[in-house]
Structure formats: structure tokens, C-alpha cells
Write an enzyme that holds these catalytic residues in place. Structure first.
Site: not given
Ligand code: NDP
Ligand code: OXD
Length: 312
Positions: A227, A275
Site C-alpha cells: 500500500r 497498482h
Molecule cells: P496476509 O494477511 O496473508 O499476510 C500479512 C503478513 O504481514 C503476515 O505474515 C503478517 O505476520 C505480516 N504482518 C502484519 N503486520 C505486521 C507487523 N506489524 N510487523 C511484521 N509483520 C506483520 O496478507 P497477504 O499476503 O494476502 O497480502 C499482503 C498485502 O498485499 C495486502 O494486505 C495488500 O495490502 C497487498 N496487496 C497488494 C496488491 C497490489 O496489486 N499491489 C494486490 C494484493 C495485495 P503474521 O504472519 O505473523 O501474522
Molecule cells: C488487494 C489489491 O488488496 O488489489 O487485493 O490491492
């Protein structure tokens, strides 16, 4: 499904009709209502991406809210979001493979100096830079969730040394795992290319700032595909200008679309993409949401329920 479920739909898309058609096809036993057309009844489920403020008004009976995205930050920010209704996000749904491609492209570009060769070509300069070995070019992934783990594994299989950072400790084959505030400094110190795949939460907003990025070795590259609000834009620009960061591949911005006068567009060391590192695929995402609604109707557990306290 016991009775016909009523499903309320809104997606911030230029044309939401293909999405509505795909959901109707994937969930023929339900009635899907286009919120934008008006006149929707009280519904059982809401399926949405960045809904407007009025979307949840007059919907007292929702059993679940299905977010058409992996990141639920936008819907969680909605002032009218019902507090006790589960919010469920997409898991992968075709996005992990796209993220693997985007990050692999960045890793090969920065490791092989292809960004530098592109600049040299524009200056008609024939200059051979010292070679770098893939095995010495470590990629650090912030976030080891659904997408971060898939990317980490792909890069590992390509032969890059991979490290990852998450909130809770992880043990993943072939990946150096670090966790929490205590693990951040060591994680960053050994990272040549930093990839952000964190959810946007109060704890991660602004995490890509000078204090964090200065802990990377000089000449590291940044890839932000999570993000825009993870990044403090002015800090990133300063670190690029003073050479601490060799380059940045940025796919997400705050706000989007990126303003036409943003210096990021024309910065020689920045790659801007709109994006698209992982686009939400109509068929895959609507099929996954239909399956989740069916499971919820049966009373089964579903993956991807957001923990409201942690924000992801
Ligand atoms: P998940 O919820 O599966 O994974 C999130 C990860 O981040 C987990 O490993 C979590 O740790 C870690 N995390 C969360 N908070 C913290 C913190 N404070 N410190 C350290 N680690 C942290 O999400 P996804 O993998 O499915 O997606 C990740 C992000 O990718 C989405 O939230 C979205 O914003 C972004 N995204 C962007 C897209 C784009 O086109 N640019 C498309 C799709 C997604 P733990 O495992 O310990 O809980
Ligand atoms: C998502 C994105 O979070 O598209 O899936 O950014």
C-alpha cells in the site's frame, strides 16, 4: 443454501457489470443486487471493493462482508462498517503468481544492473559494470502471509538468498525468518532488495521511512507492492537522491492515481506501475467469494477472516 441468499454488490471499477455477471454465474442459487442501481433489499452478504459511505446503511442483517481484495484496509476504514459482522478477504485468488512475476522481474533487474544499463543507454554510454552473483543478492520480504510466502518460495527456487519478516515467528524451509520489532534490524541489515508485502495497519503505516530504510545496506533497492501509505514518499526520494537507495519499484501510492505532478513519475531511479503487481482477477475472485458464501451458509469456517483488533 437453505433459502435464497440476497447478496449486495459494489466494486469501485469503471465497469462493475462483468464482476456482477461472474458472481451471478458462480453463485446461481443467490440473488446478487447491484448497489449502484438502487433498490436493493435487506441482504445477507455484502461483496465489495472500496464501497462508498452509504453502502452499509440500511443493512442490519449482514452475515458477512466479502472484500474483493487481499488487503481489507479500505473497508476497515469505512465509518459505517458494522462492528460485529465478519470481514473476509481474498486469499491469493490468482494474485500470488502475479506477485512472484513482479518481484522476480525486480530482483533480476536490480541484481543484473539492468536499470543502470537503461540509464547508460539513454546517455549513449558503453560501460560494463562489475557482475553480481545471484547467490549474493539477498531479497528481504516484509510480510510472510499468503502472498509474501509465495514470493519468498519462488525467489528461493530462483537461487536468491531469501529472508522474511513477520509479526509472529515463522519456520519456512530455506528462508531466513525474522519476527517483530526485535528482529527488524537484523532482517534489514542483510537485505539487498526490500519487498513490502505487509497489510496496511496502524502498526505498519509509514514503515518504509528513513529510520527503517537507513538500516538497509547502501545501494539497496526498494519494491513496494503493498500500500502507498506504507511509504513516507519524501524519505524515499531523499534516500534515492543521496544514493542510499539504488532504485525503487513502486506499484502503490497514497493517494491513487499518483498525482501528475508527483516527482516519482520522472525520477530516474524510480519505476512506477499503476497498482498492477497483482490484479484482482474477475473469474478467480468471484469463484472464491461464491465458495466462501456457500461455506458460511453451511456454517463452515472460511479462510481469510480479518482479525479486527490487529487490522488484517
Ligand atoms: P496476509 O494477511 O496473508 O499476510 C500479512 C503478513 O504481514 C503476515 O505474515 C503478517 O505476520 C505480516 N504482518 C502484519 N503486520 C505486521 C507487523 N506489524 N510487523 C511484521 N509483520 C506483520 O496478507 P497477504 O499476503 O494476502 O497480502 C499482503 C498485502 O498485499 C495486502 O494486505 C495488500 O495490502 C497487498 N496487496 C497488494 C496488491 C497490489 O496489486 N499491489 C494486490 C494484493 C495485495 P503474521 O504472519 O505473523 O501474522
Ligand atoms: C488487494 C489489491 O488488496 O488489489 O487485493 O490491492
Amino acid at each position: 443454501m437453505s433459502a435464497v441468499a440476497e447478496v449486495l454488490f459494489y466494486a469501485e471499477e469503471p465497469d462493475p457489470q462483468p464482476w456482477i455477471a461472474a458472481l451471478r454465474a458462480a453463485l446461481p442459487e443467490a440473488r446478487v443486487h447491484d448497489w449502484a442501481a438502487g433498490g436493493a433489499p435487506v441482504c445477507d452478504y455484502a461483496v465489495c471493493w472500496k464501497p462508498p459511505a452509504a453502502f452499509f446503511v440500511g443493512q442490519p442483517k449482514l452475515k458477512a462482508i466479502l472484500n474483493i481484495g487481499a488487503g481489507a484496509d479500505a473497508v476497515l476504514d469505512d465509518a459505517n462498517l458494522p462492528t460485529h459482522v465478519p470481514v473476509v478477504r481474498l486469499d491469493d485468488a490468482g494474485m500470488a503468481g502475479q506477485m512472484q512475476e513482479y518481484v522476480a522481474w525486480c530482483a533480476l533487474t536490480y541484481m543484473r544492473n539492468m536499470d543502470e544499463y537503461a540509464r547508460l543507454q539513454r546517455a549513449a554510454q558503453w560501460l560494463r559494470l562489475p557482475p553480481r552473483a545471484r547467490g549474493d543478492y539477498s531479497v528481504g520480504i516484509m510480510g510472510l502471509g499468503v502472498l509474501g510466502r509465495a514470493v519468498a518460495d519462488y525467489l528461493r527456487r530462483m537461487g536468491f538468498p531469501v529472508r522474511g519478516w513477520s509479526a509472529s515467528p515463522k519456520f519456512l524451509a530455506g528462508i531466513d525468518c525474522f519476527a517483530g520489532a526485535a528482529g527488524l534490524a537484523s532482517f534489514l541489515a542483510g537485505t539487498r532488495m526490500l519487498v513490502c508485502l505487509l497489510p496496511l495497519t496502524p502498526a505498519t503505516r509509514g514503515i518504509l521511512c528513513r529510520a527503517t530504510l537507513a538500516q538497509l545496506p547502501r545501494g539497496a533497492a526498494l519494491v513496494n507492492i503493498a500500500r502507498g501509505a506504507h511509504m513516507v514518499e519524501s524519505d524515499v526520494l531523499e534516500l534515492l537522491d543521496d544514493g542510499h537507495l539504488a532504485g525503487a519499484a513502486l506499484d502503490v501510492f497514497a493517494p491513487e492515481p499518483l498525482a501528475a505532478d508527483s516527482p516519482l513519475w520522472r525520477h530516474p531511479r524510480v519505476v512506477v506501475t499503476p497498482h498492477v503487481s497483482a490484479m484482482t482477477l474477475v473469474g478467480e475472485s468471484m469463484a472464491q467469494i461464491a465458495e466462501k458464501i456457500r461455506a458460511l451458509e453451511r456454517g463452515d469456517a472460511v479462510a481469510g477472516v480479518i482479525d479486527r483488533a490487529r487490522g488484517y
